[in-house]
Design a protein around this motif. Structure first.
Motif, PDB file in Angstrom:
ATOM      1  N   ILE A   1     -12.115   0.026 -10.595  1.00  0.00           N
ATOM      2  CA  ILE A   1     -12.241   1.412 -11.083  1.00  0.00           C
ATOM      3  C   ILE A   1     -13.568   2.026 -10.645  1.00  0.00           C
ATOM      4  N   ASN A   2     -14.648   1.284 -10.845  1.00  0.00           N
ATOM      5  CA  ASN A   2     -15.977   1.814 -10.515  1.00  0.00           C
ATOM      6  C   ASN A   2     -16.211   1.919  -9.007  1.00  0.00           C
ATOM      7  N   GLY A   3     -15.594   1.029  -8.238  1.00  0.00           N
ATOM      8  CA  GLY A   3     -15.826   1.044  -6.805  1.00  0.00           C
ATOM      9  C   GLY A   3     -14.850   1.888  -6.007  1.00  0.00           C
ATOM     10  N   ARG A   4     -13.723   2.248  -6.608  1.00  0.00           N
ATOM     11  CA  ARG A   4     -12.674   2.926  -5.847  1.00  0.00           C
ATOM     12  C   ARG A   4     -12.304   4.306  -6.396  1.00  0.00           C
ATOM     13  N   PHE A   5     -12.323   4.431  -7.710  1.00  0.00           N
ATOM     14  CA  PHE A   5     -11.790   5.652  -8.313  1.00  0.00           C
ATOM     15  C   PHE A   5     -12.892   6.540  -8.900  1.00  0.00           C
TER      16      PHE A   5
ATOM     17  N   GLY B   1      -3.833   7.216 -13.412  1.00  0.00           N
ATOM     18  CA  GLY B   1      -2.891   8.083 -12.720  1.00  0.00           C
ATOM     19  C   GLY B   1      -2.337   7.447 -11.460  1.00  0.00           C
ATOM     20  N   ALA B   2      -3.222   6.853 -10.648  1.00  0.00           N
ATOM     21  CA  ALA B   2      -2.781   6.179  -9.422  1.00  0.00           C
ATOM     22  C   ALA B   2      -1.929   4.956  -9.747  1.00  0.00           C
ATOM     23  N   HIS B   3      -2.332   4.240 -10.793  1.00  0.00           N
ATOM     24  CA  HIS B   3      -1.579   3.062 -11.225  1.00  0.00           C
ATOM     25  C   HIS B   3      -0.162   3.461 -11.635  1.00  0.00           C
ATOM     26  N   MET B   4      -0.040   4.504 -12.432  1.00  0.00           N
ATOM     27  CA  MET B   4       1.270   4.947 -12.915  1.00  0.00           C
ATOM     28  C   MET B   4       2.174   5.370 -11.769  1.00  0.00           C
ATOM     29  N   ARG B   5       1.626   6.167 -10.840  1.00  0.00           N
ATOM     30  CA  ARG B   5       2.453   6.660  -9.728  1.00  0.00           C
ATOM     31  C   ARG B   5       2.893   5.518  -8.822  1.00  0.00           C
ATOM     32  N   THR B   6       2.027   4.535  -8.637  1.00  0.00           N
ATOM     33  CA  THR B   6       2.359   3.407  -7.767  1.00  0.00           C
ATOM     34  C   THR B   6       3.330   2.453  -8.458  1.00  0.00           C
ATOM     35  N   ARG B   7       3.073   2.136  -9.713  1.00  0.00           N
ATOM     36  CA  ARG B   7       3.917   1.187 -10.443  1.00  0.00           C
ATOM     37  C   ARG B   7       5.294   1.761 -10.751  1.00  0.00           C
ATOM     38  N   ASN B   8       5.405   3.073 -10.784  1.00  0.00           N
ATOM     39  CA  ASN B   8       6.681   3.720 -11.092  1.00  0.00           C
ATOM     40  C   ASN B   8       7.806   3.291 -10.166  1.00  0.00           C
TER      41      ASN B   8
ATOM     42  N   TYR C   1       0.168   1.585  -0.583  1.00  0.00           N
ATOM     43  CA  TYR C   1      -1.007   2.441  -0.410  1.00  0.00           C
ATOM     44  C   TYR C   1      -0.605   3.878  -0.084  1.00  0.00           C
ATOM     45  N   GLU C   2       0.490   4.036   0.629  1.00  0.00           N
ATOM     46  CA  GLU C   2       0.952   5.370   1.011  1.00  0.00           C
ATOM     47  C   GLU C   2       1.417   6.194  -0.188  1.00  0.00           C
ATOM     48  N   ILE C   3       1.702   5.554  -1.307  1.00  0.00           N
ATOM     49  CA  ILE C   3       2.183   6.283  -2.480  1.00  0.00           C
ATOM     50  C   ILE C   3       1.057   7.071  -3.134  1.00  0.00           C
ATOM     51  N   SER C   4      -0.057   6.383  -3.428  1.00  0.00           N
ATOM     52  CA  SER C   4      -1.136   7.047  -4.169  1.00  0.00           C
ATOM     53  C   SER C   4      -2.505   6.464  -3.863  1.00  0.00           C
ATOM     54  N   ASP C   5      -2.668   5.913  -2.639  1.00  0.00           N
ATOM     55  CA  ASP C   5      -3.958   5.373  -2.196  1.00  0.00           C
ATOM     56  C   ASP C   5      -4.472   4.235  -3.078  1.00  0.00           C
ATOM     57  N   PHE C   6      -3.559   3.509  -3.719  1.00  0.00           N
ATOM     58  CA  PHE C   6      -3.959   2.350  -4.524  1.00  0.00           C
ATOM     59  C   PHE C   6      -3.972   1.138  -3.592  1.00  0.00           C
ATOM     60  N   PRO C   7      -5.131   0.500  -3.425  1.00  0.00           N
ATOM     61  CA  PRO C   7      -5.244  -0.559  -2.416  1.00  0.00           C
ATOM     62  C   PRO C   7      -4.725  -1.917  -2.882  1.00  0.00           C
ATOM     63  N   ASN C   8      -4.352  -2.747  -1.910  1.00  0.00           N
ATOM     64  CA  ASN C   8      -4.173  -4.187  -2.112  1.00  0.00           C
ATOM     65  C   ASN C   8      -3.009  -4.563  -3.036  1.00  0.00           C
ATOM     66  N   VAL C   9      -2.005  -3.703  -3.161  1.00  0.00           N
ATOM     67  CA  VAL C   9      -0.883  -3.969  -4.065  1.00  0.00           C
ATOM     68  C   VAL C   9       0.226  -4.688  -3.304  1.00  0.00           C
ATOM     69  N   VAL C  10       0.656  -5.834  -3.826  1.00  0.00           N
ATOM     70  CA  VAL C  10       1.711  -6.614  -3.166  1.00  0.00           C
ATOM     71  C   VAL C  10       3.015  -6.611  -3.972  1.00  0.00           C
ATOM     72  N   GLY C  11       3.061  -5.846  -5.055  1.00  0.00           N
ATOM     73  CA  GLY C  11       4.294  -5.764  -5.826  1.00  0.00           C
ATOM     74  C   GLY C  11       4.079  -5.041  -7.136  1.00  0.00           C
ATOM     75  N   ALA C  12       5.160  -4.503  -7.678  1.00  0.00           N
ATOM     76  CA  ALA C  12       5.147  -3.899  -9.014  1.00  0.00           C
ATOM     77  C   ALA C  12       6.135  -4.668  -9.875  1.00  0.00           C
TER      78      ALA C  12
END
Length: 226
Positions: free
Chosen positions: A222-226, A131-138, A16-27
């Motif tokens: 997407i609709n609820g967060r971004f 954009g958030a997905h790319m920065r987080t998954r990177n 979450y600290e990378i790009s405010d993408f919630p609930n991510v447990v791995g890339a």
């Protein structure tokens, strides 16, 4: 791959600290490790860039540490097939991990627990999500880059692994374990890490099948967060 709620919560905070993408447990991502031409079933080791390789799947956390590594499939194997036959996929499908998402690129099928980018985004929300997905998954691409910079035996800069396919698979697992030990012991990154970007992932888009449940989850996010 952690399955307890406390460990997963720590991983979520890091992502979450990378790009405010919630609930991510791995890339999750794949990379190709070049090997010599095997004497048996040589053709199944030839990947889309026309060299012999092992297709390696990795799942990492926000600290570049590998949570899971799969090193057992020849280079012609599609990333989506490796994913669907992995233990990590089973953990999500049987709901052992029931809360949290993995982030993958378009080489993976979109599922309720595996979110991929929106192809051809048409709205500002979709663009923001991508954009958030790319920065987080990177992070996972960087993990593979650091791994190959530290252990150049698996990087093309060192040529080709001159062992049997099975031994090459074992070498990849061994250096991934050593990579994690380096992180745990706060060893500095290689000074020339930027000279070793990971270009091993070459899978095409995945077929998502008739079930569209993953796309529904993604659209709600997407609709609820971004």
């Amino acid at each position: 791959m952690p399955t307890d709620a406390a460990s997963l919560e720590i991983i979520k905070r890091g992502f979450y600290e990378i790009s405010d993408f919630p609930n991510v447990v791995g890339a999750v991502d794949g990379t190709h490790v070049r090997i010599k031409s095997p004497p048996v079933d040589e053709h199944i080791f030839v990947n889309r860039k026309n060299f012999h390789s092992i297709n390696v799947q990795g799942v990492c956390d926000s600290n570049l540490k590998f949570l899971n590594i799969v090193s057992q499939w020849p280079g012609a194997t599609h990333d989506a097939f490796i994913w669907s036959n992995s233990t990590v996929c089973e953990l999500f499908e049987n709901r052992t991990i029931s809360d949290g998402w993995l982030l993958g690129d378009s080489g993976y099928p979109v599922r309720p627990w595996l979110l991929t980018p929106v192809l051809n985004p048409t709205t500002r929300k979709q663009q923001s999500y991508n954009g958030a997905h790319m920065r987080t998954r990177n992070v996972v691409e960087r993990s593979f880059g650091v791994l190959k910079a530290r252990f150049r035996c698996i990087d093309t800069s060192a040529g080709t692994l001159l062992y049997s396919a099975l031994m090459c698979c074992r070498i990849v697992v061994a250096v991934a374990v050593l990579h994690n030990l380096c992180i745990d012991n706060r060893m500095p990154l290689p000074p020339d890490i930027n000279d070793f970007p990971d270009h091993g992932h070459i899978a095409g888009p995945a077929y998502n099948g008739p079930l569209n449940d993953g796309a529904i989850v993604r659209e709600r996010l997407i609709n609820g967060r971004f």
